[in-house]
Design a protein around this motif. Sequence first.
Motif, PDB file in Angstrom:
ATOM      1  N   ALA A   1      -5.212  -1.389   2.882  1.00 33.50           N
ATOM      2  CA  ALA A   1      -6.068  -0.912   3.968  1.00 33.50           C
ATOM      3  C   ALA A   1      -5.510  -1.187   5.361  1.00 33.50           C
ATOM      4  N   ILE A   2      -4.189  -1.371   5.455  1.00 33.49           N
ATOM      5  CA  ILE A   2      -3.611  -1.722   6.749  1.00 33.49           C
ATOM      6  C   ILE A   2      -2.098  -1.483   6.736  1.00 33.49           C
ATOM      7  N   TYR A   3      -1.478  -1.363   7.886  1.00 36.62           N
ATOM      8  CA  TYR A   3      -0.021  -1.384   7.983  1.00 36.62           C
ATOM      9  C   TYR A   3       0.378  -2.852   8.105  1.00 36.62           C
ATOM     10  N   GLY A   4       0.877  -3.434   7.057  1.00 38.46           N
ATOM     11  CA  GLY A   4       1.221  -4.856   7.085  1.00 38.46           C
ATOM     12  C   GLY A   4       2.463  -5.119   7.924  1.00 38.46           C
ATOM     13  N   MET A   5       3.530  -4.390   7.616  1.00 35.12           N
ATOM     14  CA  MET A   5       4.840  -4.703   8.174  1.00 35.12           C
ATOM     15  C   MET A   5       4.887  -4.664   9.702  1.00 35.12           C
ATOM     16  N   THR A   6       4.211  -3.684  10.277  1.00 35.89           N
ATOM     17  CA  THR A   6       4.363  -3.455  11.711  1.00 35.89           C
ATOM     18  C   THR A   6       3.330  -4.201  12.558  1.00 35.89           C
ATOM     19  N   GLY A   7       2.495  -5.019  11.936  1.00 34.69           N
ATOM     20  CA  GLY A   7       1.582  -5.852  12.712  1.00 34.69           C
ATOM     21  C   GLY A   7       0.112  -5.512  12.574  1.00 34.69           C
TER      22      GLY A   7
ATOM     23  N   PRO B   1       9.955   1.706  -0.711  1.00 35.08           N
ATOM     24  CA  PRO B   1       9.414   2.449   0.433  1.00 35.08           C
ATOM     25  C   PRO B   1       9.886   1.849   1.757  1.00 35.08           C
ATOM     26  N   VAL B   2       9.261   2.301   2.841  1.00 39.75           N
ATOM     27  CA  VAL B   2       9.322   1.573   4.115  1.00 39.75           C
ATOM     28  C   VAL B   2       7.954   0.911   4.279  1.00 39.75           C
ATOM     29  N   GLY B   3       7.964  -0.323   4.684  1.00 32.43           N
ATOM     30  CA  GLY B   3       6.753  -1.145   4.722  1.00 32.43           C
ATOM     31  C   GLY B   3       7.165  -2.544   4.332  1.00 32.43           C
TER      32      GLY B   3
END
Lengths: 261, 96
Positions: free
Chosen positions: A139-145, A65-67
């Motif tokens: 439960a969060i967007y990890g990659m983008t902060g 994926p993207v992430g």
Amino acid sequence: MSPEITQDLTAEEQEQLECVYAKPETLTETRFHYCPGCGHSVVHRVLMEVVEELDIQDKTIGIAPVGCSVFAYHYMNIDMQGAAHGRASAVATAVKRLLPDRYVFAYQGDGDLAAIGTAETIHTCNRGENIMIVFINNAIYGMTGGQMAPTTLLGMKTSTSPTGRTVETAGFPIMITNMIAMLPGVAYVTRQSVETPNAVRQLKKAFTKGFQYQKEHKGTCFIEVVSNCPSGWKMTPLQANKWLVENMFPVYPPGDIKVPA
Amino acid sequence: MAKGKVTFDIETCKGCELCIEACPQLSLALSSKINAQGYHYAVLIKDNCTGCVNCALVCPDAVITVYRQKKKSKTPVARITNVTQNITVTIDDERK
Ligand SMILES: Cc1ncc(C[n+]2csc(CCOP(=O)(O)OP(=O)(O)O)c2C)c(N)n1
Ligand code: SF4
Ligand code: SF4
Ligand code: SF4
């Protein structure tokens, strides 16, 4: 602190002990770039252990994926293809239709699968594509902060919900796994986790079933993993896993949601 | 000798402590030393490991290799065939 015991096996140990666990050969030599204690790493490892045990390394194709797991193809020693953000299940559909004898899975985070990729996810499952979708719910967007995801819990603080998620502005945590279970083309839906040895054993069984059902052309298999993001949650790995049990499980309880007849 | 043993790929360990928490024997701890990545790495500190594999199952970075005592061989010590009358058999098993 007690002294460290030497790593080398003594002559007696070499004779009397046998190796009962080692890193699977289906993982490459490349070290994971994930943060310490990240659930992505455990899921990569368990998935590749199953591929090794089923002896399907040369017949398995994964879609990354993207992430944070965008580089899954650096670690999983199988054929892999990247996809645009949220579109992994659409790419998996194409791969499976072109190469129906392969075991195909899409590996996606909650931002990828349940925000930007919601349409692809739902329609792939509604078509009952004969693939496995691995859904990492941290439960969060990890990659983008550490921004809020559709799966973020009510009251949970993220960088875009600094005082906690509210229903008024962001609605409820999306129960996408339960929604998908309602679709007739979907064969197997289960929610698993990786915070204890037993949870890991259960996840391993779920992946084994997912590949087995794909072999039997049962339809879409959807495996959610309730996972952590120690960095995004701003916790140590131990704190994160404790928080997961206390806060994620009441909203996302582990267990089978749909099993083939 | 303990029933099991674990070894670590020290340079790959990220010191997350999940293995330490998962060990029912309290056999593990973080070293006071650090690896090249800058993490205190996990080590075996007690000679009581049972080889239960729990630590390796939760280790995110596939750092741990687990060894366990081999299962006692199941090859029979003797085979008795063509019995026509009552017999008495005494087995002296030195494997304990
Ligand atoms: C089209 C597009 N929009 C936005 C982004 C920025 N972006 C990268 S990863 C990501 C979210 C990842 O979150 P999730 O799927 O939960 O995975 P995690 O990193 O938590 O494993 C976003 C919004 C992008 N790369 N491409
Ligand atoms: S940011 Fe979160 S999800 Fe990404 S690698 Fe770190 S802990 Fe894992
Ligand atoms: S194998 Fe079991 S007993 Fe041995 S160190 Fe690991 S968790 Fe502890
Ligand atoms: S679980 Fe793995 S990475 Fe974490 S401290 Fe133990 S050996 Fe190191």
